[in-house]
Design a protein around this motif. Sequence first.
Motif, PDB file in Angstrom:
ATOM      1  N   ARG A   7     -12.728 -11.886  25.830  1.00 11.38           N
ATOM      2  CA  ARG A   7     -12.391 -10.883  26.829  1.00 11.38           C
ATOM      3  C   ARG A   7     -12.287  -9.486  26.207  1.00 11.38           C
ATOM      4  NH1 ARG A   7      -6.979 -11.950  29.212  1.00 11.38           N
ATOM      5  NH2 ARG A   7      -7.807 -14.025  29.470  1.00 11.38           N
ATOM      6  N   TYR A   8     -11.827  -9.406  24.971  1.00 12.39           N
ATOM      7  CA  TYR A   8     -11.669  -8.114  24.297  1.00 12.39           C
ATOM      8  C   TYR A   8     -12.933  -7.670  23.574  1.00 12.39           C
ATOM      9  CZ  TYR A   8      -6.595  -8.467  24.977  1.00 12.39           C
ATOM     10  OH  TYR A   8      -5.346  -8.553  25.519  1.00 12.39           O
ATOM     11  N   PHE A   9     -13.822  -8.595  23.285  1.00  3.51           N
ATOM     12  CA  PHE A   9     -14.993  -8.293  22.454  1.00  3.51           C
ATOM     13  C   PHE A   9     -15.935  -7.280  23.117  1.00  3.51           C
ATOM     14  CE2 PHE A   9     -19.337  -9.148  20.987  1.00  3.51           C
ATOM     15  CZ  PHE A   9     -19.164  -8.889  19.639  1.00  3.51           C
ATOM     16  N   VAL A  10     -16.259  -7.461  24.371  1.00  2.00           N
ATOM     17  CA  VAL A  10     -17.230  -6.593  25.046  1.00  2.00           C
ATOM     18  C   VAL A  10     -16.720  -5.152  25.149  1.00  2.00           C
ATOM     19  CG1 VAL A  10     -18.474  -6.183  27.200  1.00  2.00           C
ATOM     20  CG2 VAL A  10     -18.344  -8.485  26.255  1.00  2.00           C
ATOM     21  N   PRO A  11     -15.470  -4.912  25.615  1.00  4.29           N
ATOM     22  CA  PRO A  11     -15.006  -3.526  25.651  1.00  4.29           C
ATOM     23  C   PRO A  11     -14.909  -2.884  24.261  1.00  4.29           C
ATOM     24  CG  PRO A  11     -13.570  -4.903  26.987  1.00  4.29           C
ATOM     25  CD  PRO A  11     -14.496  -5.810  26.259  1.00  4.29           C
ATOM     26  N   MET A  12     -14.498  -3.667  23.270  1.00  9.42           N
ATOM     27  CA  MET A  12     -14.408  -3.124  21.906  1.00  9.42           C
ATOM     28  C   MET A  12     -15.790  -2.793  21.364  1.00  9.42           C
ATOM     29  SD  MET A  12     -11.303  -2.775  20.880  1.00  9.42           S
ATOM     30  CE  MET A  12     -11.513  -2.643  19.134  1.00  9.42           C
ATOM     31  N   LEU A  13     -16.772  -3.639  21.656  1.00 15.23           N
ATOM     32  CA  LEU A  13     -18.140  -3.383  21.215  1.00 15.23           C
ATOM     33  C   LEU A  13     -18.689  -2.120  21.893  1.00 15.23           C
ATOM     34  CD1 LEU A  13     -20.539  -4.405  19.552  1.00 15.23           C
ATOM     35  CD2 LEU A  13     -21.270  -5.690  21.554  1.00 15.23           C
ATOM     36  N   ALA A  14     -18.422  -1.978  23.174  1.00 17.00           N
ATOM     37  CA  ALA A  14     -18.886  -0.784  23.888  1.00 17.00           C
ATOM     38  C   ALA A  14     -18.250   0.479  23.315  1.00 17.00           C
ATOM     39  CB  ALA A  14     -18.558  -0.910  25.382  1.00 17.00           C
ATOM     40  N   THR A  15     -16.956   0.409  23.011  1.00 17.36           N
ATOM     41  CA  THR A  15     -16.269   1.550  22.413  1.00 17.36           C
ATOM     42  C   THR A  15     -16.845   1.886  21.042  1.00 17.36           C
ATOM     43  OG1 THR A  15     -14.233   1.000  23.574  1.00 17.36           O
ATOM     44  CG2 THR A  15     -14.025   2.413  21.654  1.00 17.36           C
ATOM     45  N   ALA A  16     -17.099   0.870  20.236  1.00 15.26           N
ATOM     46  CA  ALA A  16     -17.654   1.086  18.898  1.00 15.26           C
ATOM     47  C   ALA A  16     -19.031   1.739  18.981  1.00 15.26           C
ATOM     48  CB  ALA A  16     -17.736  -0.235  18.144  1.00 15.26           C
ATOM     49  N   ILE A  17     -19.850   1.290  19.908  1.00 17.84           N
ATOM     50  CA  ILE A  17     -21.191   1.864  20.062  1.00 17.84           C
ATOM     51  C   ILE A  17     -21.095   3.313  20.512  1.00 17.84           C
ATOM     52  CG2 ILE A  17     -23.296   1.739  21.448  1.00 17.84           C
ATOM     53  CD1 ILE A  17     -22.980  -1.336  21.345  1.00 17.84           C
ATOM     54  N   ARG A  18     -20.212   3.594  21.488  1.00 21.52           N
ATOM     55  CA  ARG A  18     -20.042   4.969  21.955  1.00 21.52           C
ATOM     56  C   ARG A  18     -19.586   5.900  20.837  1.00 21.52           C
ATOM     57  NH1 ARG A  18     -16.254   3.850  25.829  1.00 21.52           N
ATOM     58  NH2 ARG A  18     -17.322   2.259  26.964  1.00 21.52           N
ATOM     59  N   LYS A  19     -18.587   5.461  20.079  1.00 19.69           N
ATOM     60  CA  LYS A  19     -18.081   6.296  18.989  1.00 19.69           C
ATOM     61  C   LYS A  19     -19.132   6.466  17.902  1.00 19.69           C
ATOM     62  CE  LYS A  19     -13.273   5.235  19.695  1.00 19.69           C
ATOM     63  NZ  LYS A  19     -12.369   6.327  19.671  1.00 19.69           N
ATOM     64  N   PRO A  57      -8.122   2.871  12.631  1.00 16.72           N
ATOM     65  CA  PRO A  57      -6.928   3.169  13.442  1.00 16.72           C
ATOM     66  C   PRO A  57      -7.256   3.414  14.913  1.00 16.72           C
ATOM     67  CG  PRO A  57      -6.919   4.473  11.428  1.00 16.72           C
ATOM     68  CD  PRO A  57      -8.254   3.787  11.511  1.00 16.72           C
ATOM     69  N   THR A  58      -8.408   4.027  15.193  1.00 16.48           N
ATOM     70  CA  THR A  58      -8.750   4.269  16.593  1.00 16.48           C
ATOM     71  C   THR A  58      -9.101   2.961  17.295  1.00 16.48           C
ATOM     72  OG1 THR A  58     -11.048   4.759  16.034  1.00 16.48           O
ATOM     73  CG2 THR A  58      -9.547   6.620  16.187  1.00 16.48           C
ATOM     74  N   PHE A  59      -9.694   2.018  16.574  1.00 16.70           N
ATOM     75  CA  PHE A  59      -9.991   0.718  17.178  1.00 16.70           C
ATOM     76  C   PHE A  59      -8.702  -0.039  17.481  1.00 16.70           C
ATOM     77  CE2 PHE A  59     -14.386   0.748  15.097  1.00 16.70           C
ATOM     78  CZ  PHE A  59     -14.961   1.227  16.244  1.00 16.70           C
ATOM     79  N   LYS A  60      -7.714   0.120  16.632  1.00 17.32           N
ATOM     80  CA  LYS A  60      -6.421  -0.523  16.885  1.00 17.32           C
ATOM     81  C   LYS A  60      -5.821   0.038  18.174  1.00 17.32           C
ATOM     82  CE  LYS A  60      -1.801  -0.802  15.066  1.00 17.32           C
ATOM     83  NZ  LYS A  60      -0.843  -0.086  14.280  1.00 17.32           N
ATOM     84  N   ASP A  61      -5.872   1.366  18.324  1.00 16.69           N
ATOM     85  CA  ASP A  61      -5.363   1.996  19.547  1.00 16.69           C
ATOM     86  C   ASP A  61      -6.168   1.558  20.770  1.00 16.69           C
ATOM     87  OD1 ASP A  61      -3.506   3.323  18.001  1.00 16.69           O
ATOM     88  OD2 ASP A  61      -4.698   5.173  17.880  1.00 16.69           O
ATOM     89  N   GLU A  62      -7.476   1.463  20.608  1.00 19.13           N
ATOM     90  CA  GLU A  62      -8.342   1.049  21.713  1.00 19.13           C
ATOM     91  C   GLU A  62      -8.041  -0.396  22.128  1.00 19.13           C
ATOM     92  OE1 GLU A  62     -10.963   1.802  24.653  1.00 19.13           O
ATOM     93  OE2 GLU A  62     -10.318   3.227  23.137  1.00 19.13           O
ATOM     94  N   LEU A  63      -7.801  -1.266  21.158  1.00 17.12           N
ATOM     95  CA  LEU A  63      -7.453  -2.657  21.459  1.00 17.12           C
ATOM     96  C   LEU A  63      -6.145  -2.717  22.238  1.00 17.12           C
ATOM     97  CD1 LEU A  63      -8.173  -5.654  21.080  1.00 17.12           C
ATOM     98  CD2 LEU A  63      -6.820  -5.603  18.990  1.00 17.12           C
ATOM     99  N   GLU A  64      -5.184  -1.881  21.863  1.00 14.45           N
ATOM    100  CA  GLU A  64      -3.914  -1.843  22.578  1.00 14.45           C
ATOM    101  C   GLU A  64      -4.115  -1.351  24.011  1.00 14.45           C
ATOM    102  OE1 GLU A  64       0.111  -2.415  23.182  1.00 14.45           O
ATOM    103  OE2 GLU A  64      -1.202  -3.124  21.585  1.00 14.45           O
ATOM    104  N   LYS A  65      -4.980  -0.363  24.219  1.00 16.21           N
ATOM    105  CA  LYS A  65      -5.276   0.124  25.572  1.00 16.21           C
ATOM    106  C   LYS A  65      -5.905  -0.976  26.422  1.00 16.21           C
ATOM    107  CE  LYS A  65      -6.091   4.926  24.277  1.00 16.21           C
ATOM    108  NZ  LYS A  65      -7.122   5.966  24.113  1.00 16.21           N
ATOM    109  N   ILE A  66      -6.824  -1.727  25.845  1.00 13.74           N
ATOM    110  CA  ILE A  66      -7.477  -2.813  26.577  1.00 13.74           C
ATOM    111  C   ILE A  66      -6.466  -3.890  26.933  1.00 13.74           C
ATOM    112  CG2 ILE A  66      -9.202  -4.658  26.399  1.00 13.74           C
ATOM    113  CD1 ILE A  66     -10.804  -2.710  24.584  1.00 13.74           C
ATOM    114  N   ARG A  67      -5.599  -4.215  25.980  1.00  9.59           N
ATOM    115  CA  ARG A  67      -4.580  -5.232  26.234  1.00  9.59           C
ATOM    116  C   ARG A  67      -3.653  -4.785  27.363  1.00  9.59           C
ATOM    117  NH1 ARG A  67       0.326  -6.622  25.632  1.00  9.59           N
ATOM    118  NH2 ARG A  67       1.016  -4.717  24.618  1.00  9.59           N
ATOM    119  N   LEU A  68      -3.235  -3.507  27.333  1.00 14.40           N
ATOM    120  CA  LEU A  68      -2.358  -2.999  28.389  1.00 14.40           C
ATOM    121  C   LEU A  68      -3.078  -2.938  29.735  1.00 14.40           C
ATOM    122  CD1 LEU A  68      -0.493  -0.165  26.451  1.00 14.40           C
ATOM    123  CD2 LEU A  68       0.432  -2.361  27.200  1.00 14.40           C
ATOM    124  N   ALA A  69      -4.376  -2.649  29.730  1.00 16.08           N
ATOM    125  CA  ALA A  69      -5.146  -2.647  30.976  1.00 16.08           C
ATOM    126  C   ALA A  69      -5.185  -4.045  31.580  1.00 16.08           C
ATOM    127  CB  ALA A  69      -6.562  -2.133  30.717  1.00 16.08           C
TER     128      ALA A  69
END
Length: 116
Positions: A41-53, A8-20
């Motif tokens: 375009r979405y893969f790198v920010p999502m990967l960075a978020t996953a690694i941080r979490k 669920p947090t990745f879904k929210d994060e994807l929505e934040k990236i899309r809105l950005a």
Amino acid sequence: MTAYRFLPTFKDELEKIRLAHVVRGIEEKKGFFGKTEIVKRYFVPMLATAIRKGEKVVLAMESKAFGTYKERTFYKEIKIEKLDKIAMVIWFTFCLGVVMALKYFKVLKLGTGIGA
């Protein structure tokens, strides 16, 4: 199971990236090549978020010595005192009194509904 709780947090994060991207004026292209570009375009920010979490979870598990000891340790133990028990009895009695008053004034109808 730990990774499953992040969906669920990745879904929210994807929505934040899309809105950005929308705020920055980056247009989403249509078609197959447009979709592959969006994924890149979405893969790198999502990967960075996953690694941080993931790092945060690992640090938290290591700091708690995950599964090392049989007894758990707590930062602050909360004990139920005599005053707490008295407060619970008073609160339960108050709630029961409210229910009984509502039933007496026929505001509340209690029943199983069987045979009605």
